[in-house]
Enzyme design. Structure first.
Site, PDB file in Angstrom:
ATOM      1  N   ASP A 679       0.829  -1.199   0.000  1.00  0.00           N
ATOM      2  CA  ASP A 679       0.000   0.000   0.000  1.00  0.00           C
ATOM      3  C   ASP A 679       0.867   1.254   0.000  1.00  0.00           C
ATOM      4  O   ASP A 679       0.558   2.249  -0.666  1.00  0.00           O
ATOM      5  CB  ASP A 679      -0.921  -0.001   1.221  1.00  0.00           C
ATOM      6  CG  ASP A 679      -1.939   1.118   1.165  1.00  0.00           C
ATOM      7  OD1 ASP A 679      -2.712   1.172   0.189  1.00  0.00           O
ATOM      8  OD2 ASP A 679      -1.963   1.954   2.097  1.00  0.00           O
ATOM      9  N   LYS A 683       1.093   4.369  -2.869  1.00  0.00           N
ATOM     10  CA  LYS A 683       1.046   5.800  -2.558  1.00  0.00           C
ATOM     11  C   LYS A 683       2.265   6.526  -3.101  1.00  0.00           C
ATOM     12  O   LYS A 683       2.158   7.641  -3.641  1.00  0.00           O
ATOM     13  CB  LYS A 683       0.928   5.997  -1.053  1.00  0.00           C
ATOM     14  CG  LYS A 683      -0.394   5.500  -0.484  1.00  0.00           C
ATOM     15  CD  LYS A 683      -0.470   5.664   1.031  1.00  0.00           C
ATOM     16  CE  LYS A 683      -1.819   5.200   1.578  1.00  0.00           C
ATOM     17  NZ  LYS A 683      -1.936   5.349   3.034  1.00  0.00           N
TER      18      LYS A 683
END
Length: 815
Positions: A679, A683
């Protein structure tokens, strides 16, 4: 003397007629002298036309319709008059319907309905309604007399749209009213030729009748009573926020009526204009409302335009070719040929190059217009001097009207900006030198959206409406809806913004309401909806509604939803989403979405992809757009991992910190989803692309936090056991960092063209050292922020802050 006219809806039922009688009694009690013109009962004219057409086709069903219309009129008599006042009227009505039946029977036998016989048939609408109302007026104590307008209005024999002989008509009107002092109940819409043949003045001609009488009698005012509160700024059926125009000029009224305003019939204004008689448009069902006053000069207005009208369907024809350039008389040949063929031209526009002339006509005249023009220019076509006439269908014309436009620069720019912002393509533009009207031709499918966008731009510029669609009403979605509802009053009063939720969907059902879904009922609306959720159907409904200032919010983490972003942006619907899938998809798709967004004037916003409500992407964009150069971006981009490493040290085992984070709900059900760093990589990929780098996910160097034994554990409990066995590994890392006076942080870093996600130790000379809780932090080192980097810090996860981030994007989109 005042002339009052009541339209079909005003006399459509006995109850409505009683309301008209109350208005007239009030006028008499005030001492006003007046005459009244009446239309046929609502829908009766259409029924009479249909009867004639059926009879002409040999369809005996016209008799059933005739019986129904007869019964309706008889019922009106019984509702309006006491039994003792009915016999005379019944006799007159029976005679009228007998004559109507005879002519319809003749049409039926001949299997032909001529324009002359059709005029005679439809005349019974006004003749019967006015006769009934005249008797009702007498029964109500008004000194009324029925007046068949065929007695006083002389026309030519152009049946269906007869031209008035004003010299003869004015004399007849003045003579009649000199000899008859009672209140005249006049039939609208009809006249007669000099030899007594019935004619009609064109649809809507009852207004014209009132204007003709008013001008002949030098009336002080002509009042048109209808079913709306005057002339509105736009069609209220299409623009819900349309409002009444208090006053306007004759020219403005004619322009608006030409371009589709249904309240006024265009020729109505001409006799009044010649005598400068004020026109007053009033609402029969709201007689106390002031309505709209039409005069030579209107009262001052703060608005640059007076109103917006539209014609729903037109065809655009373009004559072009090198043979037009510099050749005198081309326009004369073109429009002369169209005039001789009786073809009405709605608008005309010509480029300064003189190589093309474009004009619009009604769809029913397009094919004939094409044939007429190609016949007129057959020689030029054969020699190749002009091209075959280009015909474009399914178009609408919108006209922005107002005398104030000539005094205010930038009106046209405001118009085009409103349309462009909502992705409405303009096909053609026309503006006269008087600056009274700016007309645009656009796709008919965009008419309603364009009307609302323009109306908001000119009349509601202080109040903007955002139309919201949302898929995903779980924790973040429902929180966002609550925040919108809680701040609705503040937004209206302080920001002049209204957010209407038009469509909602969860994984099972979807629900739409064009007027807006109340927050209090959204859950039950969805639960009670009979429409199963389908993303293609959801997108199709958004497109079909085609609302201005539309935004789609994706509060899911589903690729099945983000796969539709291209279609949504392509329909000029903006997107705000915390869903990271699209922004971290292959670079070609990311770039393609950006290009669609730019080309369609639709926003694609995903601030919450990186830091929930933290202004990370917007800060980065502001730095770049202001000319700063990014040297390095460092970020703790996971609230979960921030909490774990902010609490992990040599005094507590790593596995215990992970267990506590899981117990607090800070991790995914399987903590490996957080500890894998995937994750964080997504980003960082998004930040890298926003910085201008064409990176793919595989280009980012990712250091996993987990040994292989933890990664490959068959279940979450097995993973937790494996993690406990590797506590010494993590303890060793922490001990080394503490020995140097540092702390461990799992950091995303972009420096030069290299993007990495690594576990790194930081001392007190770095902002990361002071992180606490589950806060995120991004540190921007730039040419301007070099000695002391720019730091953005705060909660980077959670429904409240994520929803607030989306909310902020919505406000920026409309603001």
């Amino acid at each position: 003397m005042k002339l009052l006219k009541f339209g079909g809806s005003s006399v459509g039922t006995p109850v409505a007629i009683k309301g008209v009688l109350d208005i007239l009694i009030n006028y008499q009690q005030r001492g006003d002298r007046f005459a009244v013109v009446f239309s046929a009962f609502s829908k009766v004219t259409d029924a009479l036309i249909d009867m004639a057409q059926k009879a002409g086709q040999g369809d005996a069903a016209y008799r059933t319709q005739l019986e129904a219309v007869y019964l309706r009129h008889q019922q009106a008599v019984e509702a309006l008059l006491q039994p003792e006042n009915r016999p005379e009227l019944h006799t007159l009505l029976d005679a009228n319907f007998e004559a109507l039946g005879d002519v319809l029977h003749g049409i039926y036998l001949l299997r032909e309905v001529s324009a002359r016989s059709l005029d005679f048939v439809v005349s019974f609408g006004e003749r019967n309604s006015s006769l009934i109302i005249a008797h009702a007026m007498r029964a109500a104590g008004l000194d009324a007399e029925f007046l068949d307008a065929r007695t006083i209005i002389r026309t030519d024999a152009q049946f269906g749209n007869a031209k008035v002989d004003f010299e003869t008509t004015n004399t007849l009107i003045q003579q009649w009213f000199s000899a008859h002092t009672s209140i005249q109940a006049v039939t609208g819409f009809i006249g007669s030729t000099s030899d007594g043949i019935t004619t009609t003045l064109g649809r809507g001609g009852s207004d014209y009748t009132a204007s003709i009488l008013g001008a002949a009698l030098d009336a002080s005012c002509i009042e048109i009573w209808t079913d709306v509160n005057g002339v509105l700024t736009a069609d209220p059926r299409l623009v819900k926020k349309a409002f009444t125009i208090p006053s306007m000029t004759y020219q403005e009224a004619m322009e608006m009526s030409h371009f589709g305003a249904k309240v006024i019939y265009p020729p109505t204004i001409l006799p009044a204009l010649a005598k400068e008689i004020p026109l007053l448009i009033k609402n029969t069902f709201n007689p106390g409302f002031a309505g709209t006053r039409i005069t030579r000069e209107a009262d001052p207005s703060d608005f640059p335009v007076k109103g917006i009208s539209s014609i729903n369907q037109v065809c655009l024809l373009t004559l072009q070719g090198s043979g037009l350039f510099g050749v005198p008389g081309v326009a004369g040949r073109l429009f002369g040929a169209l005039a001789q063929a009786g073809i009405n031209v709605v608008i005309i526009t010509q480029g300064s190059s003189e190589s093309s002339i474009t004009f619009a006509v009604a769809p029913g005249q397009a094919q004939r217009a094409q044939a007429v023009v190609e016949t007129a220019f057959v020689y030029d076509l054969q020699r190749g001097l002009i091209e075959p006439l280009r015909v474009e269908n399914n178009l609408s014309v919108l006209a922005v009207v107002g005398e104030n436009m000539r005094y205010r620069p930038g009106v046209a720019g405001q118009l085009f900006q409103a349309l462009g912002h909502n992705g409405v393509n303009i096909v053609a533009i026309a503006q006269g030198s008087s600056e009274l009207n700016v007309s645009v031709v656009l796709n008919a499918a965009d008419e309603t959206k364009a009307l609302n966008a323009i109306h908001e731009a000119f009349f509601l510029s202080d109040t903007k409406t955002l139309n919201l669609y949302m898929v995903g009403v779980g924790l973040i979605g429902s929180t966002l809806l609550r925040q919108i509802n809680q701040n609705a009053a503040y937004l209206r009063e302080n920001r002049h913004i209204e957010i209407r939720v038009i469509g909602l969907a969860n994984s099972r059902k979807m629900y739409f309401s064009e007027t807006g879904i109340p927050f209090e009922h959204f859950k039950e609306n969805l639960d009670d909806s009979a429409t199963p959720f389908s993303m293609p159907q959801f997108v199709g409904k958004m497109k079909a509604l085609n609302l201005s200032n539309a935004v789609f919010v994706d509060c899911t983490a589903s690729e099945q939803i983000s796969d539709f972003y291209e279609q949504i942006l392509g329909a000029n619907i903006s997107i705000s989403t915390p869903n990271k899938i699209a922004a971290s998809s292959p670079f070609a798709r990311y770039k393609g979405l950006k290009q669609i967004s730019d080309s369609r004037s639709a926003y694609w916003r995903y601030e919450t992809n990186v830091g929930a409500g933290l202004p990370i992407i917007s800060t980065l964009n502001d730095l770049i757009q202001s000319g700063d150069r990014i040297k390095k971006i460092e970020g703790v981009l996971s609230g979960t991992l921030s909490y774990i490493f902010n609490n992990f040290n040599t005094s507590i085992k790593f596995s215990e910190v992970v267990k506590k984070a899981k117990a607090l709900g800070l991790t995914e059900p399987d903590p490996r989803d957080d500890l894998s760093g995937s994750d964080v990589r997504r980003k960082l990929l998004i930040l890298s692309r926003e910085s201008g780098l064409a990176l793919e996910s595989a280009d980012i160097e990712l250091e996993s936090l987990l040994p292989d034994a933890c990664v490959n554990a068959p279940s979450v409990p097995a993973f937790m056991e494996a993690l406990e066995r590797h506590n010494p590994y993590y303890e060793n890392l922490s001990r080394k960092a503490e020995a140097k006076g540092k702390v461990l942080r799992y950091v995303a870093k972009l420096e030069h063209d290299r993007a990495t996600v690594v576990l790194e130790a930081f001392g007190q000379d770095h902002p990361f050292y002071f992180l606490s809780g589950s806060d995120n932090m991004v540190v921007f080192t730039t040419e301007r922020y070099h000695e002391r980097p720019l730091v953005v810090r705060g909660p980077g996860a959670g429904a409240e802050v994520t929803a607030a981030g989306v909310f902020a994007e919505l406000i920026k989109m409309i603001g």
